[in-house]
Structures are given as C-alpha cells and as structure tokens.
Write an enzyme that holds these catalytic residues in place. Structure first.
Site, PDB file in Angstrom:
ATOM      1  N   THR A 201      90.063  11.436  13.757  1.00  0.00           N
ATOM      2  CA  THR A 201      89.027  11.640  14.770  1.00  0.00           C
ATOM      3  C   THR A 201      88.838  10.362  15.582  1.00  0.00           C
ATOM      4  OG1 THR A 201      87.826  13.302  13.534  1.00  0.00           O
ATOM      5  CG2 THR A 201      86.501  11.891  14.936  1.00  0.00           C
ATOM      6  N   ARG A 229      85.311  27.006  11.942  1.00  0.00           N
ATOM      7  CA  ARG A 229      84.672  25.901  11.212  1.00  0.00           C
ATOM      8  C   ARG A 229      84.248  24.804  12.209  1.00  0.00           C
ATOM      9  NH1 ARG A 229      85.876  20.059  10.601  1.00  0.00           N
ATOM     10  NH2 ARG A 229      85.118  19.429   8.578  1.00  0.00           N
ATOM     11  N   VAL A 230      83.040  24.310  12.033  1.00  0.00           N
ATOM     12  CA  VAL A 230      82.570  23.195  12.859  1.00  0.00           C
ATOM     13  C   VAL A 230      82.295  22.014  11.944  1.00  0.00           C
ATOM     14  CG1 VAL A 230      80.752  22.392  14.410  1.00  0.00           C
ATOM     15  CG2 VAL A 230      81.574  24.756  14.580  1.00  0.00           C
ATOM     16  N   GLY A 231      82.803  20.844  12.324  1.00  0.00           N
ATOM     17  CA  GLY A 231      82.607  19.647  11.509  1.00  0.00           C
ATOM     18  C   GLY A 231      81.357  18.885  11.920  1.00  0.00           C
ATOM     19  N   ASP A 232      81.306  17.619  11.482  1.00  0.00           N
ATOM     20  CA  ASP A 232      80.124  16.801  11.759  1.00  0.00           C
ATOM     21  C   ASP A 232      80.109  16.218  13.162  1.00  0.00           C
ATOM     22  OD1 ASP A 232      82.412  15.304  10.821  1.00  0.00           O
ATOM     23  OD2 ASP A 232      81.139  13.526  10.918  1.00  0.00           O
ATOM     24  N   THR A 251      83.499   9.355  11.097  1.00  0.00           N
ATOM     25  CA  THR A 251      84.789   9.999  10.858  1.00  0.00           C
ATOM     26  C   THR A 251      84.981  10.186   9.360  1.00  0.00           C
ATOM     27  OG1 THR A 251      87.190   9.699  10.905  1.00  0.00           O
ATOM     28  CG2 THR A 251      85.870   7.699  11.049  1.00  0.00           C
ATOM     29  N   GLY A 252      85.541  11.319   8.992  1.00  0.00           N
ATOM     30  CA  GLY A 252      85.760  11.560   7.566  1.00  0.00           C
ATOM     31  C   GLY A 252      85.598  13.037   7.256  1.00  0.00           C
ATOM     32  N   GLY A 254      83.985  16.005   7.110  1.00  0.00           N
ATOM     33  CA  GLY A 254      82.806  16.368   7.883  1.00  0.00           C
ATOM     34  C   GLY A 254      81.701  17.065   7.113  1.00  0.00           C
TER      35      GLY A 254
END
Ligand code: ASP
Length: 334
Positions: A201, A229-232, A251-252, A254
């Site tokens: 990211t 899917r939605v990440g952070d 980043t990581g 999520g």
C-alpha cells in the site's frame, strides 16, 4: 513615515515566521516482508520512493498545502507498478482489481474516500473529489466511479491495473489456499494469503508552511481478498487520519487496523495521554497490533514536524524530507 516603518517591520516579521515554520513530507510504500532483495531491486524501490517524496516536497516548499502535497506524492506511487496502489494493485479472489483510497485535511477535518473502484486511474484523486466536491465522506463501487468520472478523474479500463507480478501473487495465493483447505479448513479462512509477502500500500503525511497537516492512503488491498472486501486504508480513523495534532497513514493487515481504529488511536494517545507521536505510534504498532495478531506499520507527523515510521513486519518502504534538508529513504529495519 512611522507607518511605512511599521509596515516594513510587519513584513519582515511575517517573512521570518514563514521561514521558520517547519514543513515536511513522509511517504510509505507499504509494510511487509520484502526479503533480501538484490541491490538493483532495492535501488529501484528507493528511487521511486524518492520521486514521490520530492513531488510532495516540491508542493510544500512552494507554499502549497499539505493536502496537495500528500495527493501529489501518492499519485506518483499509484502510477508506479512497483507498488500495490493504482497500476500494480493486487488481485482479488475473483481476479479483479478493487482499489481503495482516502485523503484527510487536518486543518478543517474534511475527508474523502473511495472503496472498491475498478476504473479510476488514480483513486486518490477520486477521494479528493469526494472531499472537495461532494457532501459525503465515503463513496463505493459504481457510484464512486460515476462521481469521479463526472468530476474529471481519469478513467481507464480495468486491464490497466494488471501486472504479471500481482497476477502471479494471486495464483500463488490460490494454490496456497487450496493446500490449506485440504489440511485445515478453519485456518485457511483466517490467514491472509500474502502473509509472507510485502503488502505494498502507499501513503503520505505532510505538514505545510501554514502549519496544517494532511494524510492520504491508496491501496489495492490484499491479494486474494474477497470481492467487496474493504480494508483500513479508506476508513477515516483506521488507515487514514489527520487533525490539528497529527497526520497518520497506515499499511498492513487491514482488518486489525480497523479493529484498533489505528490512526485515530495514535492521535488520542497524544491528546489524552500527552504521548509524543513516536511513543503513541510505537505503542499502537509494536504493542497493541501484535497483541491481537496483526502486523504492519504507519507513518505520522505532528504540528512541530516530528515524524514517526514504526512497523512490526520485516520491512517497510518509507522516507521523508524536512524543511532543514534532513531526509532519508529506507526499506529494512536499519
Ligand atoms: N492495509 C491494506 C489493506 O488491508 C493493505 C496494505 O497495507 O498493504 O487493504
């Protein structure tokens, strides 16, 4: 005469104040497990990071806003296929690219985000359009794409985002998932499939000459993520956050960053506990995050231009440039 003299003094005062106002940009290209790569590969990543840092710094040094600076820096990395954002984004389980991005202006707490977009060349520009040109904070999928298109964002065919590297990573993940399913069904559902790879990211945080902070993050998410899917990254307060205390881009993995409300938690530690930005970020990334089983890192900057870049993975592409000429670009722990 006296009036002219006072005017001159005032102009001098303003010039000195502006000259002393710290400004800086910090950029990340993702936390993860980059492994021991050949010098030439490391150099290519570092050069790309430096281009993004310089682009953001250029905006700041000319008196531009932190918001413009972080958008510029992120666009440079979105256009670079080495990173998991824009061109080069990772693939979903369904073999598509679904991109997330967010931007936040700490001076007025305005924010914009898009999630699950598939045709916007630079998702960060769509997030900016949501912030500047709509009454919303977050838009998803088709609606976000229509809005971005109407507001002048460059549209591309989904195939634009393809890179062999990301496609091969999906094939690898699918094979691994299949194997895991055969041995332990429950575990296979819980493990992200690129756990042992870099995440990639991209993000930027900045402090401008007016003392304003901003943050931006853009990502393809995680290899083999499920459709939808939605990440952070696009969630304000989780992967991206800025106010008048600090600006944070994460980043990581999520899902853990969402559960920990990572970016806002750093700000809260500073505001409510009086922690420095470095102590607050390290507590979140080196204590809270691994205690839940998550991994990753973040970049942050405060009002004084203090920066932090902790991570608990093997590597994190990261770098910065400050008003006083100080700067660096790094990949590994040291
Ligand atoms: N945080 C991103 C996500 O979970 C992945 C990354 O940082 O590379 O979508």
């Amino acid at each position: 005469m006296k009036r002219a003299y006072l005017c001159l003094l005032y102009v001098l005062y303003v010039q000195i104040a502006v000259a002393q106002q710290p400004f800086a940009i910090v950029v990340h290209g993702g936390a993860g497990y980059f492994g021991n790569q050949p010098e030439a590969v490391q150099a290519a990543y570092k050069a790309a990071m430096q281009r993004a840092i310089d682009a953001g710094y250029d905006v700041l040094s000319k008196g531009g806003s932190a918001t413009d600076a972080v958008e510029r820096a992120v666009m440079v990395l979105e256009d670079d296929s080495l990173f998991n954002a824009g061109k080069g984004a990772v693939f979903t389980h369904a073999g598509t690219n679904e991109l997330d991005a967010a931007i936040m202006d700490g001076s007025n707490m305005k924010a914009g985000a898009v999630a699950g977009v598939t045709t916007i060349k630079n998702p960060i520009t769509a997030a900016r359009a949501v912030m500047d040109k709509s009454m919303h904070v977050m838009m998803t999928g088709r609606g976000a794409e229509l809005f971005a298109r109407e507001n002048g964002c460059t549209v591309v065919k989904p195939a634009y985002f393809y890179t062999k590297h990301s496609w091969d990573a999906l094939q690898n993940a699918l094979r691994k998932e299949q194997k895991q399913k055969e041995t332990n069904k429950k575990k296979a559902m819980l493990q992200p499939d690129n756990y042992d790879e870099k995440y990639g990211t991209v993000g930027a945080v900045a402090l401008d000459k007016s003392g304003h902070l901003a943050a931006a993050t853009s990502t393809g998410g995680m290899t083999n993520k499920r459709h939808g899917r939605v990440g952070d990254a696009p969630i304000i307060g989780a992967g991206t956050y800025a106010n008048n205390i600090c600006a944070i881009s994460c980043t990581g993995w999520g899902e853990y960053f969402i559960r920990l409300v990572m970016a806002k938690s750093v700000s809260d530690r500073m505001e409510l506990k009086g922690s420095t930005i470095d102590d607050a970020a390290k507590d979140m990334i080196l204590q809270q995050l691994p205690s839940l089983g998550g991994d990753g890192g973040l970049i942050g900057i405060d009002k004084q231009g203090n920066i932090t870049m902790p991570f608990n993975t093997g590597s994190m592409f990261r770098g910065y440039k400050k008003w006083n000429g100080e700067g660096d670009v790094k990949i590994y722990k040291d």
